[in-house]
Design an enzyme around this catalytic site. Structure first.
Site, mmCIF file in Angstrom:
data_model
loop_
_atom_site.group_PDB
_atom_site.id
_atom_site.type_symbol
_atom_site.label_atom_id
_atom_site.label_comp_id
_atom_site.label_asym_id
_atom_site.label_seq_id
_atom_site.Cartn_x
_atom_site.Cartn_y
_atom_site.Cartn_z
ATOM 1 N N ALA A 1 0.916 -0.942 -0.015
ATOM 2 C CA ALA A 1 0.111 0.038 -0.071
ATOM 3 C C ALA A 1 1.039 1.462 -0.160
ATOM 4 O O ALA A 1 2.084 1.135 0.182
ATOM 5 C CB ALA A 1 -0.927 -0.032 1.191
ATOM 6 N N LYS A 2 0.275 2.375 -0.211
ATOM 7 C CA LYS A 2 1.292 3.600 -0.339
ATOM 8 C C LYS A 2 1.824 3.689 0.864
ATOM 9 O O LYS A 2 3.029 4.449 0.801
ATOM 10 C CB LYS A 2 -0.086 4.748 -0.667
ATOM 11 C CG LYS A 2 -0.672 4.662 -1.974
ATOM 12 C CD LYS A 2 0.077 4.969 -3.130
ATOM 13 C CE LYS A 2 -0.753 4.671 -4.397
ATOM 14 N NZ LYS A 2 -2.106 4.802 -4.321
ATOM 15 N N ARG A 3 1.237 3.616 2.062
ATOM 16 C CA ARG A 3 1.819 3.845 3.196
ATOM 17 C C ARG A 3 3.435 3.121 3.425
ATOM 18 O O ARG A 3 3.910 3.214 4.583
ATOM 19 C CB ARG A 3 0.766 3.789 4.568
ATOM 20 C CG ARG A 3 0.396 2.375 4.540
ATOM 21 C CD ARG A 3 -0.493 2.153 6.056
ATOM 22 N NE ARG A 3 -1.074 0.934 5.860
ATOM 23 C CZ ARG A 3 -2.325 0.544 5.186
ATOM 24 N NH1 ARG A 3 -2.931 1.439 4.293
ATOM 25 N NH2 ARG A 3 -2.708 -0.810 4.807
#
Ligand code: GLU
Length: 286
Positions: A232-234
């Site tokens: 995921a982006k995080r």
């Protein structure tokens, strides 16, 4: 021309896992003499500017596609037509349930493996007219499971419930739009992340109802983070822009993706063999 496709939702930048899936879809299509179609699935979760950045990133890693980019938001008439045909065949019904009512139903969906419990299927016209909220439209499914054949997973038998065709806000639901588009665009090869394997029996069943040919499926392993969760982006420097900020250009990313697929970066098409594709997820350590 028969074609494969990539169908991103423009909800943000593509991360390396999305780019790797796109590269695989392109390789499957281009090594089998197929066209390759780019379809933007913008019926939901649209973030301004995301589409243009996604397309630029896909081009930057060397992908190309045939014909104009197609947007689902411009194809409403096709979805309405398919829904009208199903309704005329007696295969739809209005559903007034809220998400919460579905979760709290006596035959709760968790006991049914997430299936809609059928609450509104038997409503009488009087009961229906007493409802005040706008209804979603569901498929009156006459099966509970359906089988597909997947190039990676083999025969896969999965659940089919009375899934939503048109949301209460009047917009075509994902499963309906995907099936109508794949059929209408001549897409006979669907390559996408294996998080969508469980949706494919619903889609294959729906395409049989609409008398559309069933595509060949290949649900490819996803990219995971170091904790084994879906990337995921995080998770850190996972987009092309993040990589560029670290001094790695699109060619470096393309090489990284090629190596993750055990392909020769200078001859991706020549070294691609679906039978030798890694069958386990790609762990991306940031
Ligand atoms: N738009 C979906 C996504 O980005 C993919 C749909 C599909 O490939 O069928 O997850």
């Amino acid at each position: 021309m028969p074609a494969g496709r990539f169908a991103p939702s423009p909800s943000g930048d593509l991360h390396l896992g999305n780019l790797r899936t796109a590269l695989l879809a392109w390789l499957f299509a281009r090594t089998t003499g197929r066209g390759f179609i780019m379809r933007i699935e913008d019926l939901d979760r649209v973030k301004s500017g995301a589409e243009a950045r996604q397309l630029a990133d896909l081009r930057a890693i060397g992908l190309d596609w045939d014909g104009p980019v197609v947007r689902q938001s411009e194809r409403t008439a096709l979805y309405d037509d398919a829904i009208d045909r199903l309704t005329a065949a007696g295969m739809t019904y209005e559903c007034f349930c809220t998400r919460r009512e579905i979760l709290e139903a006596p035959s709760a969906p968790h006991a049914l493996g997430g299936a809609y419990p059928g609450t509104c299927r038997g409503l009488s016209p009087v009961e229906r007219s007493a409802k005040t909220r706008p209804p979603a439209l569901r498929l009156k499914s006459d099966v509970t499971e359906f089988s597909i054949t997947d190039m990676i997973h083999g025969q896969f038998n999965g659940q089919v419930d009375d899934f939503v065709l048109r949301r209460a806000d009047g917009v075509a639901a994902y499963n309906l739009a995907v099936v109508v588009d794949d059929g209408e665009q001549g897409i006979d090869q669907v390559v996408r992340g294996d998080d969508l394997l469980a949706s494919s029996p619903r889609q294959a069943y729906l395409s049989s109802l609409l008398e559309l040919p069933t595509p060949t499926y290949a649900h490819v392993p996803l990219a995971l983070n170091s904790q084994g969760k879906r990337l995921a982006k995080r998770d850190g420097a996972v987009t092309l822009a993040d990589q560029a900020a670290m001094g790695l250009g699109p060619h470096d990313v393309r090489r990284m993706l090629a190596e993750s697929l055990e392909l020769d970066p200078s001859d991706l098409l020549g070294t691609f063999d679906p039978a030798r594709l890694p069958t386990t997820p790609w762990i991306f350590e940031t």
